[in-house]
Write a protein that holds these residues in place. Sequence first.
Motif, PDB file in Angstrom:
ATOM      1  N   ILE A 275       0.839  -1.209   0.000  1.00  0.00           N
ATOM      2  CA  ILE A 275       0.000   0.000   0.000  1.00  0.00           C
ATOM      3  C   ILE A 275       0.870   1.253   0.000  1.00  0.00           C
ATOM      4  CG2 ILE A 275      -1.610   1.346   1.402  1.00  0.00           C
ATOM      5  CD1 ILE A 275      -2.873  -1.288   2.265  1.00  0.00           C
ATOM      6  N   THR A 276       1.949   1.236   0.806  1.00  0.00           N
ATOM      7  CA  THR A 276       2.863   2.385   0.850  1.00  0.00           C
ATOM      8  C   THR A 276       3.497   2.632  -0.512  1.00  0.00           C
ATOM      9  OG1 THR A 276       3.338   1.933   3.180  1.00  0.00           O
ATOM     10  CG2 THR A 276       4.889   3.345   1.986  1.00  0.00           C
ATOM     11  N   VAL A 277       3.961   1.541  -1.131  1.00  0.00           N
ATOM     12  CA  VAL A 277       4.574   1.666  -2.461  1.00  0.00           C
ATOM     13  C   VAL A 277       3.554   2.192  -3.459  1.00  0.00           C
ATOM     14  CG1 VAL A 277       5.579   0.365  -4.372  1.00  0.00           C
ATOM     15  CG2 VAL A 277       6.308  -0.104  -2.034  1.00  0.00           C
ATOM     16  N   ALA A 278       2.297   1.653  -3.362  1.00  0.00           N
ATOM     17  CA  ALA A 278       1.255   2.100  -4.293  1.00  0.00           C
ATOM     18  C   ALA A 278       0.956   3.591  -4.108  1.00  0.00           C
ATOM     19  CB  ALA A 278      -0.010   1.271  -4.073  1.00  0.00           C
ATOM     20  N   LEU A 279       0.917   4.044  -2.849  1.00  0.00           N
ATOM     21  CA  LEU A 279       0.658   5.466  -2.598  1.00  0.00           C
ATOM     22  C   LEU A 279       1.793   6.339  -3.128  1.00  0.00           C
ATOM     23  CD1 LEU A 279      -0.836   5.314   1.016  1.00  0.00           C
ATOM     24  CD2 LEU A 279      -2.053   5.840  -1.095  1.00  0.00           C
ATOM     25  N   LEU A 280       3.031   5.880  -2.892  1.00  0.00           N
ATOM     26  CA  LEU A 280       4.168   6.637  -3.414  1.00  0.00           C
ATOM     27  C   LEU A 280       4.147   6.681  -4.933  1.00  0.00           C
ATOM     28  CD1 LEU A 280       7.013   5.356  -1.055  1.00  0.00           C
ATOM     29  CD2 LEU A 280       5.996   7.638  -1.064  1.00  0.00           C
ATOM     30  N   LEU A 281       3.814   5.546  -5.542  1.00  0.00           N
ATOM     31  CA  LEU A 281       3.746   5.494  -7.004  1.00  0.00           C
ATOM     32  C   LEU A 281       2.634   6.408  -7.512  1.00  0.00           C
ATOM     33  CD1 LEU A 281       4.795   4.181  -9.592  1.00  0.00           C
ATOM     34  CD2 LEU A 281       3.133   2.336  -9.251  1.00  0.00           C
TER      35      LEU A 281
ATOM     36  N   SER B 248       1.429   9.012  -5.993  1.00  0.00           N
ATOM     37  CA  SER B 248       1.854  10.402  -5.790  1.00  0.00           C
ATOM     38  C   SER B 248       2.829  10.838  -6.882  1.00  0.00           C
ATOM     39  CB  SER B 248       2.497  10.538  -4.404  1.00  0.00           C
ATOM     40  OG  SER B 248       2.971  11.848  -4.201  1.00  0.00           O
ATOM     41  N   GLY B 249       3.757   9.927  -7.221  1.00  0.00           N
ATOM     42  CA  GLY B 249       4.712  10.251  -8.284  1.00  0.00           C
ATOM     43  C   GLY B 249       4.027  10.443  -9.620  1.00  0.00           C
ATOM     44  N   LEU B 250       3.076   9.531  -9.925  1.00  0.00           N
ATOM     45  CA  LEU B 250       2.359   9.659 -11.191  1.00  0.00           C
ATOM     46  C   LEU B 250       1.534  10.941 -11.234  1.00  0.00           C
ATOM     47  CD1 LEU B 250       1.141   5.976 -11.672  1.00  0.00           C
ATOM     48  CD2 LEU B 250       2.951   7.144 -12.929  1.00  0.00           C
ATOM     49  N   HIS B 251       0.947  11.313 -10.076  1.00  0.00           N
ATOM     50  CA  HIS B 251       0.176  12.554 -10.019  1.00  0.00           C
ATOM     51  C   HIS B 251       1.074  13.762 -10.275  1.00  0.00           C
ATOM     52  CE1 HIS B 251      -2.978  15.313  -8.890  1.00  0.00           C
ATOM     53  NE2 HIS B 251      -2.184  15.883  -8.000  1.00  0.00           N
ATOM     54  N   GLY B 252       2.291  13.712  -9.691  1.00  0.00           N
ATOM     55  CA  GLY B 252       3.237  14.810  -9.918  1.00  0.00           C
ATOM     56  C   GLY B 252       3.650  14.918 -11.372  1.00  0.00           C
ATOM     57  N   ILE B 253       3.887  13.741 -11.996  1.00  0.00           N
ATOM     58  CA  ILE B 253       4.272  13.734 -13.416  1.00  0.00           C
ATOM     59  C   ILE B 253       3.136  14.289 -14.267  1.00  0.00           C
ATOM     60  CG2 ILE B 253       4.814  12.231 -15.368  1.00  0.00           C
ATOM     61  CD1 ILE B 253       6.277  10.406 -13.375  1.00  0.00           C
ATOM     62  N   LYS B 254       1.894  13.873 -13.907  1.00  0.00           N
ATOM     63  CA  LYS B 254       0.739  14.367 -14.674  1.00  0.00           C
ATOM     64  C   LYS B 254       0.609  15.887 -14.552  1.00  0.00           C
ATOM     65  CE  LYS B 254      -4.202  13.679 -15.394  1.00  0.00           C
ATOM     66  NZ  LYS B 254      -4.494  15.102 -15.445  1.00  0.00           N
ATOM     67  N   LYS B 255       0.806  16.390 -13.345  1.00  0.00           N
ATOM     68  CA  LYS B 255       0.728  17.845 -13.151  1.00  0.00           C
ATOM     69  C   LYS B 255       1.807  18.554 -13.965  1.00  0.00           C
ATOM     70  CE  LYS B 255      -0.118  19.856  -9.340  1.00  0.00           C
ATOM     71  NZ  LYS B 255      -0.035  20.344  -7.944  1.00  0.00           N
ATOM     72  N   TRP B 256       3.000  17.978 -14.002  1.00  0.00           N
ATOM     73  CA  TRP B 256       4.099  18.588 -14.774  1.00  0.00           C
ATOM     74  C   TRP B 256       3.761  18.599 -16.262  1.00  0.00           C
ATOM     75  CZ3 TRP B 256       7.646  16.159 -18.229  1.00  0.00           C
ATOM     76  CH2 TRP B 256       8.699  16.978 -18.622  1.00  0.00           C
ATOM     77  N   ILE B 257       3.187  17.454 -16.755  1.00  0.00           N
ATOM     78  CA  ILE B 257       2.822  17.388 -18.175  1.00  0.00           C
ATOM     79  C   ILE B 257       1.701  18.383 -18.477  1.00  0.00           C
ATOM     80  CG2 ILE B 257       1.771  15.902 -19.923  1.00  0.00           C
ATOM     81  CD1 ILE B 257       3.244  13.540 -18.639  1.00  0.00           C
TER      82      ILE B 257
END
Length: 434
Positions: A334-340, A342-351
């Motif tokens: 679950i922790t890894v999934a949340l971190l992933l 969060s990372g994907l959300h950050g990448i999406k915001k950057w794009i």
Amino acid sequence: MSWTNFLLALFGGVICWVAWIALAGATRTEPVVISTGSEQGIYFQVGKEIGDSYMNRHPEIRCEVIPSEGSRENVTRLQDGTADVAIVQNDAVADERVRSLAILYTEVLHLVCRKDAGIECLNDLADHPTNLGSLSGGTHPLVEALLQFSRVEIPAEHQQNLGFAQSAEALRSGDLDAAFFLVGLGSEIIEKLIASPEFQLVPIQIRAMEGEATFISERAFIDGFRTHYPHAKVAEIPLMSYEGSPITPTPSVGIGAVLACSADWDEELANDLVETIFAHRAVLGRKISLLSGLDEQSSQAQLQFPLHRGAEAYFRRNEPGFLAQNAESIGVLITVALLLASGLHGIKKWIDQRRKNRVDVYYGRVQHILDSIGHQRVSDFGAALRDLEAIESTTCQELIEERLDADHSFVILQNMINRCRAEIERAETAAKGD
């Protein structure tokens, strides 16, 4: 018929249907055939007490306890489907159609000999008429393997294969000097034999060397035998188990008596039967002393036949579930999934920000054209339209290539382009009119 009467009739019908189902369930009977042993033997007594307890706990169940010639016949009945449950020895030969429910107790090999025969160990049997057990029972295979391991050869003319009752009569009449009985401790047939001064219990042991009075350690001997007969156990006939006999503990070998069933027997019925045995073990132990040692841990240890699914569900009932067993691993995932995420959300915001920045550039270019319309000559309007068409073409291509999103910002850009085109056309018309 009014709606009120209709609903009342419907409600009454549902109530009657539910009552009928409940009544049918309460009177339903599930015949459970339990194959045991001779009616005078311990198998039959144990099977009857277990069947009675089962029916008392589950009134909808009907048990039929039937006698048999012993473990081998019981196995046959389980395999051919003529019995649902049976008591068999843990060393019985069976196929995948047989499953274990629980080990009930340990059967101990008793060697009863006439005192005047002078038999002290297995080696002395070679010159004496001996009963090795009925071919349809469980005593014979164990004795045959034990004699073979001990290298004791009894001539064929001295070997007998009688049932327990016939064997006891042959001992009393003098036709036999020795007989093997694989039975539970406290067996009535052994009790009656040992009550006579003519008979004694002889240890299951062999001499260290031929002609000597010393014997190999009983424990070492049985441990060696177990390498060839793995389902055997080190056993002992305790001091004074039979009205003052034996006067010293008598070493022997034992085999677990297993409550078994057919592999395709109903899982719920199997679970209920095992639950009944352990729920009633105090009562069962008072009625049959052999069952006083019933224990959940030992009852599933070293079983030859795999546990039935119903019995396994009962024994594993207190084990933590999948989530509890894997809580730590699940937490990490679950922790890894949340971190992933969060990372994907950050990448999406950057794009998205990059795409927003690109739209802003085109906003500026269109706005620049709009601001320059009032200062252009007639000949410049064509160039302004070409610039506007170039912007429109570029943005459409980038939309196709997913470098821009078809979102609200893109709609605003399209509206600006359309408004700019209309302004250019209006200015060009006005300039030509002047």
